[in-house]
Design an enzyme around this catalytic site. Structure first.
Site, PDB file in Angstrom:
ATOM      1  N   CYS A 137      -0.428   4.057   2.130  1.00 46.10           N
ATOM      2  CA  CYS A 137      -0.185   3.883   3.562  1.00 46.10           C
ATOM      3  C   CYS A 137       1.275   4.139   3.942  1.00 46.10           C
ATOM      4  O   CYS A 137       1.555   4.808   4.938  1.00 46.10           O
ATOM      5  CB  CYS A 137      -0.563   2.465   3.991  1.00 46.10           C
ATOM      6  SG  CYS A 137      -2.192   1.909   3.500  1.00 46.10           S
ATOM      7  N   ASP A 138       2.200   3.589   3.165  1.00 50.82           N
ATOM      8  CA  ASP A 138       3.597   3.530   3.599  1.00 50.82           C
ATOM      9  C   ASP A 138       4.592   4.264   2.710  1.00 50.82           C
ATOM     10  O   ASP A 138       5.781   4.291   3.014  1.00 50.82           O
ATOM     11  CB  ASP A 138       4.029   2.054   3.692  1.00 50.82           C
ATOM     12  CG  ASP A 138       3.143   1.251   4.639  1.00 50.82           C
ATOM     13  OD1 ASP A 138       2.659   1.835   5.620  1.00 50.82           O
ATOM     14  OD2 ASP A 138       2.932   0.052   4.384  1.00 50.82           O
ATOM     15  N   CYS A 171       0.843  -1.195   0.000  1.00 48.07           N
ATOM     16  CA  CYS A 171       0.000   0.000   0.000  1.00 48.07           C
ATOM     17  C   CYS A 171       0.878   1.245   0.000  1.00 48.07           C
ATOM     18  O   CYS A 171       1.358   1.664   1.066  1.00 48.07           O
ATOM     19  CB  CYS A 171      -0.940  -0.005   1.200  1.00 48.07           C
ATOM     20  SG  CYS A 171      -2.016   1.443   1.277  1.00 48.07           S
TER      21      CYS A 171
END
Length: 300
Positions: free
Chosen positions: A134-135, A131
Site C-alpha cells: 500500500c505505502d 502494508c
C-alpha cells in the site's frame, strides 16, 4: 427484523451494504469503532481503480456515505456473539443491546500485529506502516526497515528494495521462517541488509520517523530510516463467532471465494476470511459476493 446485519464497517462490510440495498434488502451495519475500517489509517491510497490518489479517510467516508445514502442503517456497537434462532439470527452487543436479522455477514477484518512500543500508534502514517504494498512507493529513494521473519516480511523487503535506497530487514532470530528462495534472493540484493538477533526498542524522530533504535546481540544500534514496515502478522477477530463458523489454525474464517460458512444464513467477507491477498480490492470483491449470496439465500 432486519434482512441483513453486517458486522464490520470497513470496505468489505460497506460494499456488502451497497449491494444488499440495491437488491432491495434492509441492512444494518454494526461497527465498533468508525465507519471506513482500517483503510482510514492510510495517509494515501493509490491502488484503488479509477481513483489515482485519495486519503484512506476520504475513501472510507465516501464508501460510508454511499451505503447510507442508499438506505443502509448503521450503529456503533461492539458485537459479543451471535445466537442462531433458526429463521433469524440474534446479534448480541455490549451493554445488553441486541439486534435480529434474517442473515448475517461477518466483515470484521484483521488487524496487524503491532510492536507494542512507545509512539508506534502516534507515528502510523508518519513513517510507521503495516502494508508495504500500500505505502512502499511513498519511500522511493529513501532508507527503510522491515520488521519480521516470515514470508510477508521477506516479500515486503523484496518489494521495497526495488524503489528504496536501502532496506534493513530486522528479525529477532538468527534465521528466517520464510522461504529459503526469498532469503537467497534478498541476500543477492546490494541494497538489503539483514539485521538478525535484533528487536526494535524505540522509534526516533518528532512528528515523523527519522530512525529506529534496535538492540542487536545485546548492543544498541540506530538505523537512520524514514520508514518502518511492521510485518509480524495479522490478528482476526473471529473467536466470538466460532460456534457458527469454522476457523483455520490462525483464527481466520475457513471459507472460500463463495464467502459461505457452515451455518445457513451466515456469510463472511474481507480480511477476516482465510485468503492469500488482503487488499482493499479483494475486500470489496468479497463484500459483493457475500451480499449477493445472502440475498439469494433470503430469496430461496
Amino acid at each position: 427484523m432486519t434482512d441483513i446485519i453486517i458486522i464490520g464497517g470497513g470496505p468489505a462490510g460497506l460494499t456488502a451494504a451497497v449491494y444488499a440495498r440495491r437488491a432491495g434488502k434492509s441492512v444494518l451495519v454494526l461497527e465498533k469503532a468508525a465507519l471506513g475500517g482500517q483503510i482510514t489509517w492510510s495517509p494515501k491510497v493509490e491502488n484503488y481503480p479509477s481513483i489515482p490518489a485519495i486519503s484512506g479517510a476520504e475513501l472510507g467516508d465516501r464508501m460510508a456515505e454511499q451505503a447510507l445514502a442508499l438506505g443502509a442503517e448503521a450503529e456503533i456497537e461492539e458485537v459479543l456473539g451471535i445466537d442462531d434462532c433458526g429463521d433469524y439470527k440474534h446479534v448480541r452487543c455490549e451493554f445488553g443491546a441486541g439486534y435480529d436479522g434474517r442473515a448475517v455477514i461477518l466483515a470484521t477484518g484483521a488487524k496487524p500485529r503491532t510492536l507494542g512500543i512507545a509512539r508506534e500508534e502516534e507515528l502510523v502514517g508518519a513513517g510507521v506502516g503495516y502494508c508495504a504494498v500500500c505505502d512502499g512507493a511513498f519511500f522511493a529513494g529513501q532508507d527503510v526497515a522491515v520488521n519480521g521473519g516470515g514470508n510477508s516480511a521477506l516479500q515486503d523487503a523484496m518489494l521495497l528494495s526495488e524503489t528504496s535506497r536501502k532496506v534493513y530487514l530486522i528479525h529477532r532470530r538468527d534465521s528466517f521462517r520464510g522461504e529459503e528462495k526469498l532469503v537467497e534472493a534478498l541476500q543477492a540484493k546490494e541494497n538489503v541488509e539483514f539485521v538478525l538477533n535484533a528487536t526494535v526498542e524505540a522509534l526516533l524522530g518528532g512528528d515523523e520517523l527519522c530512525g529506529v533504535l534496535v538492540r542487536q546481540n545485546g548492543e544498541e544500534r540506530v538505523l537512520d530510516v524514514q520508514g518502518l514496515f511492521v510485518a509480524i502478522g495479522h490478528e482476526p477477530d473471529n473467536k466470538a463467532f466460532a460456534p457458527l463458523i469454522d476457523l483455520d489454525e490462525r483464527g481466520y474464517a475457513a471459507a472460500d471465494e463463495r464467502c459461505l460458512t457452515r451455518t445457513p444464513g451466515v456469510f463472511v467477507a474481507g480480511d477476516c476470511r482465510s485468503k492469500d491477498v488482503r487488499q482493499i480490492t479483494t475486500a470489496v470483491a468479497d463484500g459483493a459476493v457475500a451480499a449477493l449470496a445472502a440475498c439469494r439465500w433470503l430469496d430461496r
